[in-house]
Design a protein around this motif. Structure first.
Motif, PDB file in Angstrom:
ATOM      1  N   LEU A 183       3.861  -6.513 -50.318  1.00  0.00           N
ATOM      2  CA  LEU A 183       4.673  -5.825 -49.319  1.00  0.00           C
ATOM      3  C   LEU A 183       5.715  -6.798 -48.812  1.00  0.00           C
ATOM      4  O   LEU A 183       5.384  -7.919 -48.428  1.00  0.00           O
ATOM      5  CB  LEU A 183       3.794  -5.361 -48.157  1.00  0.00           C
ATOM      6  N   HIS A 184       6.971  -6.353 -48.805  1.00  0.00           N
ATOM      7  CA  HIS A 184       8.061  -7.165 -48.270  1.00  0.00           C
ATOM      8  C   HIS A 184       8.582  -6.461 -47.023  1.00  0.00           C
ATOM      9  O   HIS A 184       8.981  -5.307 -47.089  1.00  0.00           O
ATOM     10  CB  HIS A 184       9.200  -7.296 -49.277  1.00  0.00           C
ATOM     11  N   TYR A 185       8.563  -7.170 -45.901  1.00  0.00           N
ATOM     12  CA  TYR A 185       9.044  -6.576 -44.648  1.00  0.00           C
ATOM     13  C   TYR A 185      10.274  -7.345 -44.194  1.00  0.00           C
ATOM     14  O   TYR A 185      10.219  -8.546 -43.997  1.00  0.00           O
ATOM     15  CB  TYR A 185       7.952  -6.658 -43.576  1.00  0.00           C
ATOM     16  N   VAL A 186      11.381  -6.625 -44.031  1.00  0.00           N
ATOM     17  CA  VAL A 186      12.611  -7.266 -43.571  1.00  0.00           C
ATOM     18  C   VAL A 186      12.780  -6.893 -42.100  1.00  0.00           C
ATOM     19  O   VAL A 186      13.025  -5.737 -41.765  1.00  0.00           O
ATOM     20  CB  VAL A 186      13.822  -6.814 -44.403  1.00  0.00           C
ATOM     21  N   ALA A 187      12.619  -7.903 -41.230  1.00  0.00           N
ATOM     22  CA  ALA A 187      12.659  -7.655 -39.782  1.00  0.00           C
ATOM     23  C   ALA A 187      14.065  -7.957 -39.277  1.00  0.00           C
ATOM     24  O   ALA A 187      14.481  -9.115 -39.239  1.00  0.00           O
ATOM     25  CB  ALA A 187      11.634  -8.537 -39.080  1.00  0.00           C
ATOM     26  N   ASN A 188      14.776  -6.909 -38.916  1.00  0.00           N
ATOM     27  CA  ASN A 188      16.171  -7.063 -38.504  1.00  0.00           C
ATOM     28  C   ASN A 188      16.378  -6.925 -37.003  1.00  0.00           C
ATOM     29  O   ASN A 188      17.349  -7.442 -36.469  1.00  0.00           O
ATOM     30  CB  ASN A 188      17.038  -6.021 -39.218  1.00  0.00           C
ATOM     31  N   VAL A 189      15.503  -6.199 -36.339  1.00  0.00           N
ATOM     32  CA  VAL A 189      15.729  -5.976 -34.903  1.00  0.00           C
ATOM     33  C   VAL A 189      14.979  -7.042 -34.126  1.00  0.00           C
ATOM     34  O   VAL A 189      14.185  -7.804 -34.676  1.00  0.00           O
ATOM     35  CB  VAL A 189      15.273  -4.570 -34.485  1.00  0.00           C
ATOM     36  N   SER A 190      15.217  -7.061 -32.855  1.00  0.00           N
ATOM     37  CA  SER A 190      14.605  -8.100 -32.026  1.00  0.00           C
ATOM     38  C   SER A 190      13.097  -7.881 -31.974  1.00  0.00           C
ATOM     39  O   SER A 190      12.616  -6.770 -32.157  1.00  0.00           O
ATOM     40  CB  SER A 190      15.194  -8.055 -30.613  1.00  0.00           C
ATOM     41  N   PRO A 191      12.326  -8.954 -31.706  1.00  0.00           N
ATOM     42  CA  PRO A 191      10.860  -8.841 -31.745  1.00  0.00           C
ATOM     43  C   PRO A 191      10.328  -7.773 -30.797  1.00  0.00           C
ATOM     44  O   PRO A 191       9.353  -7.108 -31.083  1.00  0.00           O
ATOM     45  CB  PRO A 191      10.374 -10.236 -31.334  1.00  0.00           C
ATOM     46  N   GLY A 192      10.985  -7.603 -29.645  1.00  0.00           N
ATOM     47  CA  GLY A 192      10.501  -6.611 -28.687  1.00  0.00           C
ATOM     48  C   GLY A 192      10.610  -5.190 -29.199  1.00  0.00           C
ATOM     49  O   GLY A 192       9.807  -4.321 -28.859  1.00  0.00           O
ATOM     50  N   ALA A 193      11.622  -4.920 -30.033  1.00  0.00           N
ATOM     51  CA  ALA A 193      11.836  -3.548 -30.527  1.00  0.00           C
ATOM     52  C   ALA A 193      11.256  -3.354 -31.915  1.00  0.00           C
ATOM     53  O   ALA A 193      11.185  -2.229 -32.405  1.00  0.00           O
ATOM     54  CB  ALA A 193      13.329  -3.258 -30.549  1.00  0.00           C
ATOM     55  N   SER A 194      10.833  -4.429 -32.553  1.00  0.00           N
ATOM     56  CA  SER A 194      10.364  -4.317 -33.935  1.00  0.00           C
ATOM     57  C   SER A 194       8.890  -3.963 -33.972  1.00  0.00           C
ATOM     58  O   SER A 194       8.102  -4.399 -33.122  1.00  0.00           O
ATOM     59  CB  SER A 194      10.597  -5.641 -34.658  1.00  0.00           C
ATOM     60  N   ARG A 195       8.487  -3.173 -34.995  1.00  0.00           N
ATOM     61  CA  ARG A 195       7.064  -2.846 -35.192  1.00  0.00           C
ATOM     62  C   ARG A 195       6.432  -3.760 -36.234  1.00  0.00           C
ATOM     63  O   ARG A 195       5.379  -3.442 -36.779  1.00  0.00           O
ATOM     64  CB  ARG A 195       6.945  -1.400 -35.669  1.00  0.00           C
ATOM     65  N   ALA A 196       7.106  -4.873 -36.498  1.00  0.00           N
ATOM     66  CA  ALA A 196       6.645  -5.732 -37.593  1.00  0.00           C
ATOM     67  C   ALA A 196       5.203  -6.174 -37.397  1.00  0.00           C
ATOM     68  O   ALA A 196       4.372  -6.067 -38.296  1.00  0.00           O
ATOM     69  CB  ALA A 196       7.565  -6.937 -37.741  1.00  0.00           C
ATOM     70  N   VAL A 197       4.884  -6.689 -36.226  1.00  0.00           N
ATOM     71  CA  VAL A 197       3.551  -7.251 -36.025  1.00  0.00           C
ATOM     72  C   VAL A 197       2.463  -6.183 -36.111  1.00  0.00           C
ATOM     73  O   VAL A 197       1.502  -6.345 -36.875  1.00  0.00           O
ATOM     74  CB  VAL A 197       3.474  -8.035 -34.693  1.00  0.00           C
ATOM     75  N   PRO A 198       2.557  -5.068 -35.351  1.00  0.00           N
ATOM     76  CA  PRO A 198       1.482  -4.067 -35.507  1.00  0.00           C
ATOM     77  C   PRO A 198       1.413  -3.501 -36.916  1.00  0.00           C
ATOM     78  O   PRO A 198       0.322  -3.236 -37.425  1.00  0.00           O
ATOM     79  CB  PRO A 198       1.833  -2.977 -34.483  1.00  0.00           C
ATOM     80  N   PHE A 199       2.555  -3.338 -37.567  1.00  0.00           N
ATOM     81  CA  PHE A 199       2.546  -2.776 -38.922  1.00  0.00           C
ATOM     82  C   PHE A 199       1.858  -3.726 -39.889  1.00  0.00           C
ATOM     83  O   PHE A 199       0.952  -3.345 -40.633  1.00  0.00           O
ATOM     84  CB  PHE A 199       3.974  -2.506 -39.381  1.00  0.00           C
ATOM     85  N   LEU A 200       2.266  -4.997 -39.865  1.00  0.00           N
ATOM     86  CA  LEU A 200       1.664  -5.951 -40.791  1.00  0.00           C
ATOM     87  C   LEU A 200       0.199  -6.173 -40.472  1.00  0.00           C
ATOM     88  O   LEU A 200      -0.625  -6.375 -41.362  1.00  0.00           O
ATOM     89  CB  LEU A 200       2.442  -7.268 -40.754  1.00  0.00           C
ATOM     90  N   SER A 201      -0.135  -6.128 -39.186  1.00  0.00           N
ATOM     91  CA  SER A 201      -1.543  -6.328 -38.794  1.00  0.00           C
ATOM     92  C   SER A 201      -2.422  -5.185 -39.263  1.00  0.00           C
ATOM     93  O   SER A 201      -3.631  -5.356 -39.444  1.00  0.00           O
ATOM     94  CB  SER A 201      -1.673  -6.443 -37.269  1.00  0.00           C
ATOM     95  N   SER A 202      -1.845  -3.999 -39.451  1.00  0.00           N
ATOM     96  CA  SER A 202      -2.660  -2.838 -39.804  1.00  0.00           C
ATOM     97  C   SER A 202      -2.956  -2.780 -41.298  1.00  0.00           C
ATOM     98  O   SER A 202      -3.699  -1.907 -41.740  1.00  0.00           O
ATOM     99  CB  SER A 202      -1.944  -1.559 -39.378  1.00  0.00           C
ATOM    100  N   LEU A 203      -2.367  -3.682 -42.081  1.00  0.00           N
ATOM    101  CA  LEU A 203      -2.566  -3.621 -43.534  1.00  0.00           C
ATOM    102  C   LEU A 203      -3.504  -4.713 -43.993  1.00  0.00           C
ATOM    103  O   LEU A 203      -3.468  -5.827 -43.488  1.00  0.00           O
ATOM    104  CB  LEU A 203      -1.224  -3.805 -44.251  1.00  0.00           C
ATOM    105  N   LYS A 204      -4.314  -4.391 -44.993  1.00  0.00           N
ATOM    106  CA  LYS A 204      -5.176  -5.410 -45.587  1.00  0.00           C
ATOM    107  C   LYS A 204      -5.205  -5.162 -47.091  1.00  0.00           C
ATOM    108  O   LYS A 204      -4.803  -4.108 -47.590  1.00  0.00           O
ATOM    109  CB  LYS A 204      -6.587  -5.337 -45.000  1.00  0.00           C
TER     110      LYS A 204
END
Lengths: 472, 321
Positions: free
Chosen positions: B273-294
């Protein structure tokens, strides 16, 4: 017990109560008005009608019907009012009948009970072993008194027999009728097949104009089709593989704009010929709009087996498309060496005689399932669905289906109404099946499940997908 | 956000077309790629679709369905839908009292502003739902989850033969059609408890997986209708049907796009999985999204130093572009 009898066809089994006339007259619209306010959405009437047409059929017992209407979230009082309205209109009546019919076509042990598959129901049912034994006493069609007597002797008492009978009727496993003629009422053609090759050329724009006008006129005449509700892609194309692939992609880009209004996909059935062109069908398919899905048709009786082996060995160049099928036309048997084909493609089989192959459990499961699916008309003891998938050939002639031996229905120049009248006439005479099909009154159609090969019966509980009709 | 450019696979010309467009388009999606193709320079193979599932064999067990001892906290009920009038009315009650209110009050990115009830009528008439899980507080439904018969093809392949070889089949997988909580009671714990009960029921019924709706190999908009329950659960992605599309992605220039996006590559034996995080950390769902995958290799890419800090702190490999 009160069994539903059709007003239009009192001697038919499984005849639709909601006929075309009643649907267009607004029978279901009146029902929707009785439902809560949030049910009165734009598509509720035709959606509910689609589900009701498979439920409201002659032969079912009243308690089964009310239970089915409840599962469609129609309140009991509204359901009773609706049924009474249909009775008052003369569409149907409830009565005691002289015959009982066992609609179970296959059964298999399942945990502590028995799973059964029925001729007229979508889902499989699990019943107790006791009820399954009661069902087995009913041999197809039998006088009601005789069955009740057999049941009393078997189960030990009239009261128990009555309860067993009621239980079976409430689950829709037995139907009541005074005669079991196949119904001649339907809701119009579900699909139109159009031939696009005329020898080496493809049909032109003017010819397309005539065909599309004809198809639209046909669909406008029927309730579901006029509301763009189709259980299958409404238009399907047929052609010669060489002629189609040599025509170039522009033809299909032009066709795309004509056909996109008919649905999300338009299947294209390409016939394999004795000399296959050097073409990569996948490459061709990628250059045309994704509206078209590519299927292959091979006649095994005329050297098709070698062609199909070429399909397997050709590195996939001539495999059907990603969502495509491979249709094989055979006489009685499909060579076992074609079993690997079933691993890589979805295969549909049509036989001119009752199939005998695929009884060997050593054969791949997908291959046995493909043969099993081909046995459907025989298992369901009814016709193959001829006349639901009519065909327009290159010269404009209309036939009952696209396969060999189909019966003529007229010409597109006669108009959709005239062709429909011919279709209805054939339907009433229970004719119209092609060489690969089955007329509903034939002995094969009245045959029983025990005649099936053992392998098919074992697979029955594993996988089954009932479709409305069998024609390509 | 629309993809900058979509191409149809035309064979070798597509490779040339991507090469000529690349200076102007940082992200190019090539549709309906050949199922078996050699690796193509600068183009990443994407799967046809991806289904995220909770593996019921290693999911945490739910507590017994008892009323809490101190009388606080919700109680749960899960039952198979037999399509009786009482059950159907409870489904509609949940839809109007819980689901509609949760979507009206909580704006979810990617969710249509007007949610129409027609789809629920159609699915109920077709009896596509198999079970209904509910959470009650003070005898009122505060959350619910409808489980549906599973289809591996999901919403991206309307017709065609079923995928018989998939590890996910209708017999061993049940799909989460709808999972919603009343806005006044919604919390990650409530979603987790509700899904745990639903999972427990599914496990008892013989299912192996609890699945979300399938999504394509490339997702540009990270907001999804069921994000709340997906991000609160550990899910495993299943990639279907090999290569379905190809992607040209210039990560350096893609990081200037206004939204996050992610894609699943399926080249070789190990999907990633490649996640490109473009928005600021406060508005991004990167962490919960990546944390939900195994069960899948994860790589994040960003141009923002602060985003990289947040992701690294959360334990994810992140490349600074």
């Amino acid at each position: 017990m009160q069994w539903l009898v059709s007003g239009a066809e009192p001697e038919s089994l499984y005849a639709p109560i909601l006929t075309e006339e009643r649907l267009r007259a607004g029978a279901v619209r009146e029902l929707v008005k009785l439902l809560p306010w949030y049910k009165r959405t734009l598509q509720m009437e035709p959606t509910l009608a689609l589900h009701l047409t498979s439920v409201l059929r002659s032969g079912f017992e009243r308690s089964y019907l009310l239970r089915q209407l409840e599962s469609l979230d129609i309140p009991a009082d509204v359901a009773e009012r609706f049924l009474r309205g249909l009775e008052d209109d003369g569409a149907c009546r409830f009565a005691e009948t002289g015959l009982y019919y066992n609609q179970v076509i296959n059964e298999a042990a399942f945990e502590k009970g028995v799973v059964v598959q029925c001729q007229y129901m979508k889902n499989r049912l699990v019943v107790s072993e006791t009820l399954a034994r009661c069902l087995r006493l009913l041999d197809g069609l039998m006088p009601a008194e005789e069955y009740r007597r057999l049941l009393s002797e078997h189960i030990g008492g009239e009261e128990y027999a009555r309860r067993a009978c009621q239980s079976l009727a409430k689950q829709g496993l037995i139907l009541g009728c005074d005669a079991a003629r196949p119904t001649t009422l339907d809701h119009g053609p579900l699909r139109w097949n159009i031939e696009i090759t005329d020898g080496a050329r493809l049909i032109g724009a003017e010819e397309w104009e005539l065909r599309l006008r004809f198809v639209e006129e046909s669909f406008r005449a029927f309730y579901f089709q006029s509301k763009n509700i189709f259980p299958a892609p409404p238009v399907q194309l047929w052609g010669d593989l060489r002629a189609v692939t040599e025509s170039g992609v522009d033809y299909f880009w032009q066709l795309y704009f004509k056909l996109q209004k008919f649905g999300a996909t338009v299947p294209v059935n390409l016939r394999l010929a004795s000399q296959q062109p050097e073409v990569d069908l996948h490459e061709f398919g990628r250059q045309v709009p994704s509206l078209f899905t590519w299927n292959l048709v091979a006649d095994l009786r005329r050297g098709g087996a070698q062609l199909v082996e070429g399909v397997c060995e050709g590195g996939g160049a001539l495999r059907p498309g990603v969502r495509g099928t491979l249709t094989l036309l055979a006489e009685r048997e499909v060579p076992a060496r074609l079993a690997p084909v079933c691993e890589s493609a979805y295969v549909k089989l049509y036989f001119t005689e009752r199939p005998e192959s695929a009884t060997d459990p050593g054969l791949p499961l997908k291959f046995r399932r493909a043969v099993h699916r081909a046995c459907k008309p025989h298992m369901r003891r009814e016709g193959c669905g001829a006349l639901l998938s009519p065909y327009v050939d290159a010269s404009g002639g209309v036939y009952t289906c696209a396969l060999e031996g189909a019966v003529g229905l007229g010409h597109i120049q006669d108009g959709a109404r005239a062709v429909e009248q011919n279709r209805q006439a054939l339907l009433k005479e229970s004719k119209g099946a092609c060489s690969f099909g089955l007329n509903p009154c034939s002995p094969e159609a009245r045959g029983r499940g025990e005649e099936l090969p053992q392998a098919c019966r074992d697979d029955a509980a594993a996988e089954w997908t009932l479709q409305a009709f069998n024609c390509p | 956000m629309n993809l900058p450019f979509k191409l149809k696979w035309l064979g070798p010309e597509t490779e040339d077309a991507c090469a000529s467009l690349a200076p102007y388009q940082p992200l190019i999606h090539v549709q309906r790629a050949p199922a078996h193709c050699e690796p193509i320079r600068d183009l990443t193979a994407l799967p046809y679709s991806v289904t995220r599932v909770i593996d019921l064999s290693d999911a945490p067990r739910a507590d017994d369905d008892r009323a809490p001892e101190n009388g606080r906290g919700p109680t749960f009920e899960v039952s198979r839908l037999e399509y009786t009038s009482r059950e159907l009315s409870s489904v509609y009650e949940f839809y109007f009292e819980v689901y509609s209110k949760s979507t009206a009050l909580a704006y979810l990115r990617g969710q249509a502003l007007y949610t129409y009830v027609e789809w629920l009528h159609q699915d109920l008439l077709a009896q596509r739902f198999v079970a209904f899980a509910r959470a009650f507080a003070d005898r009122k439904v505060v959350a619910g989850c409808l489980l549906k018969r599973f289809s591996a093809s999901g919403a991206y392949d309307g017709e065609g033969p079923p995928e018989e070889d998939s590890a996910l089949r209708e017999e061993n997988t049940v799909g989460v059609a709808l999972c919603a909580a009343h806005p006044q009671h919604a919390s990650p714990e409530l979603y987790t408890s509700l899904l745990a009960r639903a999972g427990e029921w599914a496990r008892r019924e013989g299912y192996s997986f609890l699945a979300a709706a399938s999504e394509p190999g490339l997702v540009v908009d990270g907001g999804r209708e069921n994000a709340a329950w997906l991000f609160g659960s550990k899910t495993k992605p299943f990639l279907h049907r090999g290569v379905g599309a190809l992607l040209y992605c210039d990560l350096g220039r893609c990081s200037y796009l206004p939204r996050d996006f992610y894609f699943y590559s399926c080249e070789g034996t190990e999907p990633c999985l490649h996640y490109v995080a473009n928005v600021s950390p406060g508005a991004s769902r990167a962490v919960p999204f990546l944390s939900s995958l195994k069960g899948i290799r994860k790589l994040a890419h960003t141009r923002r130093g602060e985003t990289r800090g947040v992701l690294s702190k959360a334990g994810f490999d992140c490349e600074l572009l």
